[in-house]
Design a protein around this motif. Sequence first.
Motif, PDB file in Angstrom:
ATOM      1  N   TRP A 135       0.814  -1.218   0.000  1.00 30.50           N
ATOM      2  CA  TRP A 135       0.000   0.000   0.000  1.00 30.50           C
ATOM      3  C   TRP A 135       0.848   1.269   0.000  1.00 30.50           C
ATOM      4  O   TRP A 135       0.490   2.255  -0.670  1.00 30.50           O
ATOM      5  N   TRP A 136       1.952   1.303   0.712  1.00 28.79           N
ATOM      6  CA  TRP A 136       2.750   2.533   0.781  1.00 28.79           C
ATOM      7  C   TRP A 136       3.447   2.818  -0.556  1.00 28.79           C
ATOM      8  O   TRP A 136       3.512   3.958  -1.004  1.00 28.79           O
TER       9      TRP A 136
ATOM     10  N   LEU B 182       0.794   4.211  -2.726  1.00 31.83           N
ATOM     11  CA  LEU B 182       0.272   5.516  -2.281  1.00 31.83           C
ATOM     12  C   LEU B 182       1.135   6.674  -2.762  1.00 31.83           C
ATOM     13  O   LEU B 182       0.643   7.587  -3.440  1.00 31.83           O
ATOM     14  N   TRP B 183       2.421   6.658  -2.452  1.00 23.77           N
ATOM     15  CA  TRP B 183       3.218   7.844  -2.770  1.00 23.77           C
ATOM     16  C   TRP B 183       3.585   7.911  -4.248  1.00 23.77           C
ATOM     17  O   TRP B 183       3.635   9.001  -4.836  1.00 23.77           O
TER      18      TRP B 183
ATOM     19  N   SER C 276      -7.166   6.126  -2.169  1.00 23.79           N
ATOM     20  CA  SER C 276      -7.984   5.930  -0.965  1.00 23.79           C
ATOM     21  C   SER C 276      -8.060   4.464  -0.577  1.00 23.79           C
ATOM     22  O   SER C 276      -8.080   4.134   0.612  1.00 23.79           O
TER      23      SER C 276
ATOM     24  N   SER D 118      -5.661   2.398  -1.032  1.00 28.06           N
ATOM     25  CA  SER D 118      -4.366   2.138  -0.402  1.00 28.06           C
ATOM     26  C   SER D 118      -4.356   2.600   1.045  1.00 28.06           C
ATOM     27  O   SER D 118      -3.760   1.946   1.915  1.00 28.06           O
ATOM     28  N   VAL D 119      -5.017   3.721   1.314  1.00 29.67           N
ATOM     29  CA  VAL D 119      -5.140   4.184   2.701  1.00 29.67           C
ATOM     30  C   VAL D 119      -5.909   3.156   3.529  1.00 29.67           C
ATOM     31  O   VAL D 119      -5.530   2.836   4.662  1.00 29.67           O
TER      32      VAL D 119
ATOM     33  N   GLY E 167      -3.688   0.382   4.222  1.00 29.58           N
ATOM     34  CA  GLY E 167      -2.722   0.772   5.244  1.00 29.58           C
ATOM     35  C   GLY E 167      -3.283   0.657   6.646  1.00 29.58           C
ATOM     36  O   GLY E 167      -2.601   0.189   7.567  1.00 29.58           O
ATOM     37  N   PHE E 168      -4.544   1.072   6.822  1.00 26.42           N
ATOM     38  CA  PHE E 168      -5.188   0.927   8.136  1.00 26.42           C
ATOM     39  C   PHE E 168      -5.328  -0.542   8.510  1.00 26.42           C
ATOM     40  O   PHE E 168      -5.126  -0.924   9.665  1.00 26.42           O
TER      41      PHE E 168
ATOM     42  N   GLY F   8     -12.286   2.529   1.496  1.00 28.64           N
ATOM     43  CA  GLY F   8     -11.401   3.560   0.978  1.00 28.64           C
ATOM     44  C   GLY F   8     -11.717   3.913  -0.459  1.00 28.64           C
ATOM     45  O   GLY F   8     -11.701   5.095  -0.843  1.00 28.64           O
TER      46      GLY F   8
ATOM     47  N   SER G 274     -15.377  10.932   4.035  1.00 28.25           N
ATOM     48  CA  SER G 274     -14.516  11.578   3.046  1.00 28.25           C
ATOM     49  C   SER G 274     -15.172  12.816   2.451  1.00 28.25           C
ATOM     50  O   SER G 274     -14.530  13.854   2.277  1.00 28.25           O
TER      51      SER G 274
END
Length: 459
Positions: free
Chosen positions: A43-44, A47-48, A74, A76-77, A80-81, A99, A141
């Motif tokens: 996911w990280w 994300l970036w 979203s 990916s966020v 991440g959670f 997300g 959101s």
Amino acid sequence: MLIGINLGLALIVARLLKREPYIAGSGIPQVEGQLAGELEMHWWSILWRKFIGGILALGPGLFLGREGPAIQLSASVGQGFASEFKLSGTDRRLLIASGAAAGLAAAFNAPIAGTLFVLEEIYHNFSPLVWLTALAGAIGSNFISLNVFGLVPVLHLSYSRSLPVSNYWHLILLGIVLGLFGYLYQRVLLVMPRWYHQLTHLPRPIQGIVPFLLVILVGYFSPNLLGGGNGLILGFGQHVPPLFVLIAIFIIRFVFSMISYGSGLPGGIFLPILSLGAVIGAVYGVLMNQLGLLSHVYIMNLIIFSMAGYFAGIGKAPFTAILLVTEMVGNLTHLMPLAVISLTAYLVVDLLGGAPIYEALLKQMTMPKTVQQLHRPDHLEIPVFFGSPLNGKMVRDMPWPKEALLIGIRRGEQEVIPHGDTLIHEGDTLVLLTDTTQRTRVKQRIDALLATLEKKHRD
């Protein structure tokens, strides 16, 4: 100078794509693949790289949308959670789906449409748990985007008068046109990677150089056509161009949308599809007005309806299309014409053999052999819809895949423990236990089983 800048941006994006191929395109097929258990991504890393790559691809005005990247970012966020709280299986997929709904809700200020898009197009399951989780993410959101950042909806259009029922034949005819052009859009988009390979002979990550250079020509001669198309659509609210200008706009936007997305750059097709639908509606409305078959006050109606119809045909998600335009316009009086044009376009594409575009893109995607297969138990939910051949069948009468075990039947608020003589009813949700690596195979085998039962029933 412009050529040098765009070449530099293209090379930066190419490096990001080489390091993380899953940031290519809109990202919606990747999210769908995650939820189906076909893909596994970090996911990280997504994300970036997707954030930076998307900004660099959208900034110069390429014919790409931001909604697909917003959905993948979203999702990916959410992943991440799930990683932070050590969640797996169904709980992890719920956060990813939530997300995804949040991303579309923020992009369009449409939380209901964002939720339904996840259910109809990505998750393919109308489970109450999925619905509530996705809706919660979408509402949260949307609240943040409006009240903290002060963002306004990407599209906000209105019309002066509702389309009379006597003019609904226009919706049928326009829906057929949208379906035909929607099928054309699908076919060309899916063949673009092969054309890029045959014509450029460039490695896949570097193919983005082509649209980065060609967009300079469009920006120099007609800068108002650049971007995903939201400015063009909003401009129709002020002035609708003449017929031949509209046809030229459609050709340019269609061709450059294919060139932009077909290169694999990080960017979506959601908004470009809506803008092309709006242009088709404008062409049809102006033509019918010139022929004396439609009053000019209803041209804007057809522009709005065509956005829904074109997306319903290409994405094969009519409910999402109807609700998305409803939330953007903020008026419930147009639900009937939206339904008529969306279902007409959907049926045309379906009769021609078109598949949901994001599902087709997922199937087309090459899966890296280095993806690690995780061996852990997982749940697969199979909804029993109205008219399903499973209705009235006993559990022991079904040849269930040997890689799966039916462990529960969700019936309303109750959880039924299945036995051999348990009857399956319409509205049930079957819960199967399988291995993560076998999830897709089990789903395909059950789909094939249902198709066989339906054929026997018809015969």
